[in-house]
Design a protein around this motif. Structure first.
Motif, short mmCIF file in Angstrom:
data_model
loop_
_atom_site.label_atom_id
_atom_site.label_comp_id
_atom_site.label_asym_id
_atom_site.label_seq_id
_atom_site.Cartn_x
_atom_site.Cartn_y
_atom_site.Cartn_z
N SER A 61 3.74 33.35 38.82
CA SER A 61 4.90 34.23 39.23
C SER A 61 5.47 34.96 38.33
CB SER A 61 5.92 33.72 40.32
OG SER A 61 6.36 32.23 39.54
N VAL A 62 5.50 34.66 36.87
CA VAL A 62 6.15 35.21 36.09
C VAL A 62 5.29 35.88 34.81
CG1 VAL A 62 8.21 33.57 36.16
CG2 VAL A 62 6.31 33.07 34.38
N LYS A 63 3.96 35.89 35.08
CA LYS A 63 2.87 36.62 34.19
C LYS A 63 3.36 37.87 34.16
CE LYS A 63 -0.85 32.80 34.26
NZ LYS A 63 -2.09 32.78 34.77
N GLY A 64 3.26 38.36 32.81
CA GLY A 64 3.31 39.70 32.54
C GLY A 64 4.77 40.09 32.29
N ARG A 65 5.55 39.27 32.93
CA ARG A 65 7.06 39.71 32.94
C ARG A 65 7.83 38.83 32.13
NH1 ARG A 65 9.96 38.60 37.42
NH2 ARG A 65 8.88 37.17 38.29
N PHE A 66 7.58 37.50 31.85
CA PHE A 66 8.47 36.59 31.01
C PHE A 66 7.65 36.36 29.63
CE2 PHE A 66 10.93 34.37 34.31
CZ PHE A 66 11.29 35.62 34.82
N TYR A 102 13.03 30.91 22.79
CA TYR A 102 13.43 32.09 23.67
C TYR A 102 12.67 32.29 24.97
CZ TYR A 102 16.07 32.92 19.24
OH TYR A 102 16.64 32.94 18.03
N LEU A 103 13.21 32.58 26.05
CA LEU A 103 12.40 33.29 27.13
C LEU A 103 13.14 34.53 27.33
CD1 LEU A 103 10.57 32.38 29.34
CD2 LEU A 103 12.27 31.74 30.80
N GLN A 104 12.10 35.37 27.06
CA GLN A 104 12.67 36.96 27.33
C GLN A 104 12.08 37.09 28.88
OE1 GLN A 104 14.25 39.15 25.40
NE2 GLN A 104 13.99 40.36 27.39
N MET A 105 13.06 37.60 29.65
CA MET A 105 12.86 37.79 30.90
C MET A 105 12.94 39.24 31.52
SD MET A 105 14.45 34.32 32.76
CE MET A 105 16.19 35.05 32.39
N ASN A 106 11.87 40.02 31.64
CA ASN A 106 11.78 41.36 32.10
C ASN A 106 11.63 41.52 33.59
OD1 ASN A 106 12.58 41.84 29.28
ND2 ASN A 106 10.17 42.33 28.89
N SER A 107 11.77 42.62 34.06
CA SER A 107 11.56 43.08 35.54
C SER A 107 11.92 41.93 36.50
CB SER A 107 10.15 43.33 35.80
OG SER A 107 9.62 44.32 34.63
#
Length: 118
Positions: A64-69, A81-86
């Motif tokens: 569910s987070v592949k390509g975004r996190f 760190y967890l960078q969360m985009n989109s």
């Protein structure tokens, strides 16, 4: 006793970004830790794995987070760190950092709330 201090949560609009940080203390970060992961738990749901990073920097993500996190680690700062985009409204949850040591011990952070508005 290993300690984990999390930060970076907050309220963001859908499509926005947040970066979570997990500072680990009282352990030799680059030697004793097997892997570090972020998990999340939404109200009424089970806690689920979001992302994990190993000592060799292998990473794994929930579909569910592949390509975004993106999960990363800075050994010099004892920090993951967890960078969360989109971000999406369905990403809304309490996010927890977990450290797994060699030998089987596990430690959890206190959690940081992420809320994504539509």
């Amino acid at each position: 006793q290993v300690q984990l201090v999390e930060s970076g949560g907050g309220l963001v609009q859908a499509g926005g970004s947040l970066r979570l940080a997990c500072v680990v203390s009282r352990v030799t970060f680059s030697v004793s830790i097997n892997n570090i992961g972020y998990y999340r738990q939404a109200p009424g749901k089970q806690r689920e794995l979001v992302a994990v990073i190993t000592t060799t920097n292998r990473t794994m993500y929930a579909d569910s987070v592949k390509g975004r996190f993106t999960i990363s680690r800075d050994n010099a700062k004892n920090t993951v760190y967890l960078q969360m985009n989109s971000l999406k409204p369905e990403d809304t949850a309490m996010y927890y950092c977990k450290v797994a040591l060699y030998g089987g011990y596990e430690y959890w952070g206190q959690g940081t709330q992420v809320t994504v508005s539509s």
